[in-house]
Design a protein around this motif. Structure first.
Motif, PDB file in Angstrom:
ATOM      1  N   UNK A 176       0.851  -1.197   0.000  1.00  7.95           N
ATOM      2  CA  UNK A 176       0.000   0.000   0.000  1.00  7.95           C
ATOM      3  C   UNK A 176       0.885   1.245   0.000  1.00  7.95           C
ATOM      4  N   UNK A 177       0.666   2.132  -0.959  1.00  7.15           N
ATOM      5  CA  UNK A 177       1.582   3.251  -1.140  1.00  7.15           C
ATOM      6  C   UNK A 177       1.013   4.584  -0.667  1.00  7.15           C
ATOM      7  N   UNK A 178       0.058   4.528   0.255  1.00  2.00           N
ATOM      8  CA  UNK A 178      -0.434   5.752   0.863  1.00  2.00           C
ATOM      9  C   UNK A 178      -0.996   5.453   2.237  1.00  2.00           C
ATOM     10  N   UNK A 179      -1.031   6.467   3.080  1.00  3.62           N
ATOM     11  CA  UNK A 179      -1.627   6.314   4.407  1.00  3.62           C
ATOM     12  C   UNK A 179      -3.138   6.444   4.293  1.00  3.62           C
ATOM     13  N   UNK A 180      -3.825   5.625   5.067  1.00  6.68           N
ATOM     14  CA  UNK A 180      -5.285   5.590   5.025  1.00  6.68           C
ATOM     15  C   UNK A 180      -5.819   5.927   6.411  1.00  6.68           C
ATOM     16  N   UNK A 181      -6.555   7.016   6.510  1.00  9.21           N
ATOM     17  CA  UNK A 181      -7.145   7.386   7.791  1.00  9.21           C
ATOM     18  C   UNK A 181      -8.223   6.380   8.182  1.00  9.21           C
ATOM     19  N   UNK A 182      -8.433   6.251   9.486  1.00  3.89           N
ATOM     20  CA  UNK A 182      -9.402   5.283   9.959  1.00  3.89           C
ATOM     21  C   UNK A 182      -8.802   3.916  10.202  1.00  3.89           C
TER      22      UNK A 182
END
Length: 251
Positions: A176-182
């Motif tokens: 996964x190449x991005x941060x995901x809130x939650x």
């Protein structure tokens, strides 16, 4: 690979990106078993999605062998991991620096070994969930980036063992190449880096481009499993904009 009626084990599938993947797999008719430590979260996902659940510590070597021996999955997704302790390099303790090694990498080793030594049946696929930190680093999360790179490297090593033993099991890393809130890891990272930049976490994650909520992540992993063009590569990058091959099949 048609996922309908396939047996799938997902570690860490009761929350965050893992839960998004479980939702996507169930929608495709897969028979999913979720492995996690939290009893309440497991009960919630079992009740809502009708999946099987097994409470276990993923760093327990005997649990890895027992669960894979009982379920004999067609697909194994190693998603469970510890939330990194966020601190600058000159301020982090050794205990905090090694959190991801003591959990993510240790669990990865035991479950990969179990898959190879049982072994799982020919044609099985094992996905290890890494992180974009494995590519770009993550200076506020101690040894997290190195641990996630090691999971990617271990998938490559496991392919070599599978080939040597003629097992026919494929091992792949999902990055996964991005941060995901939650999500626990996403929130911790976004909060720390946003604080340093003097912006909100929401403003920080916008820098990654198109958002990727957990269910979208799950849908993309499902498409990766179903599409023959992704059957042989070692590592894939996943973000809101789509899927990319980070490391092709070994020559």
């Amino acid at each position: 690979m048609n996922l309908n009626s396939k047996n799938v084990v997902v570690t860490g599938g009761s929350r965050g990106l893992g839960l998004g993947l479980v939702e996507a797999l169930v929608a495709q008719g897969a028979k999913v078993t979720v492995v996690a430590r939290g009893a309440d979260a497991l009960e919630s996902v079992r009740t809502r999605l009708g999946v099987a659940t097994i409470p276990a510590d993923v760093t327990d070597e005997t649990a890895a062998h027992r669960i894979l021996g009982e379920v004999r999955p067609d697909i194994l997704v190693l998603n469970a991991g510890a939330q990194p302790r966020m601190a600058r390099l000159d301020q982090v303790s050794w205990a905090d620096f090694t959190v991801a090694w003591d959990t993510d990498v240790k669990a990865g080793l035991y479950w990969l070994q179990a898959a190879l030594n049982l072994p799982l049946k020919p044609g099985s696929r094992v996905l290890t969930v890494s992180s974009g930190a494995a590519v770009n680093g993550s200076p506020l999360s101690g040894g997290y980036a190195g641990a996630k790179r090691m999971l990617w490297t271990m998938a490559r090593y496991a392919n070599g063992v599978s080939e040597k033993k003629n097992l026919g099991i494929g091992f792949q890393a999902i990055v996964p190449q991005q941060m995901v809130l939650g999500t626990g890891v996403g929130d911790a990272g976004a909060n720390a880096y946003a604080h340093v930049a003097g912006i909100t976490p929401e403003e920080f994650v916008v820098r990654f481009g198109a958002p990727m909520p957990p269910r979208q992540f799950g849908d993309m992993v499902v498409s990766l499993l179903e599409d023959p063009q992704f059957a042989d590569a070692v590592a894939f990058g996943i973000k809101g904009a789509g899927i990319s091959v980070l490391e092709g099949a070994a020559a």
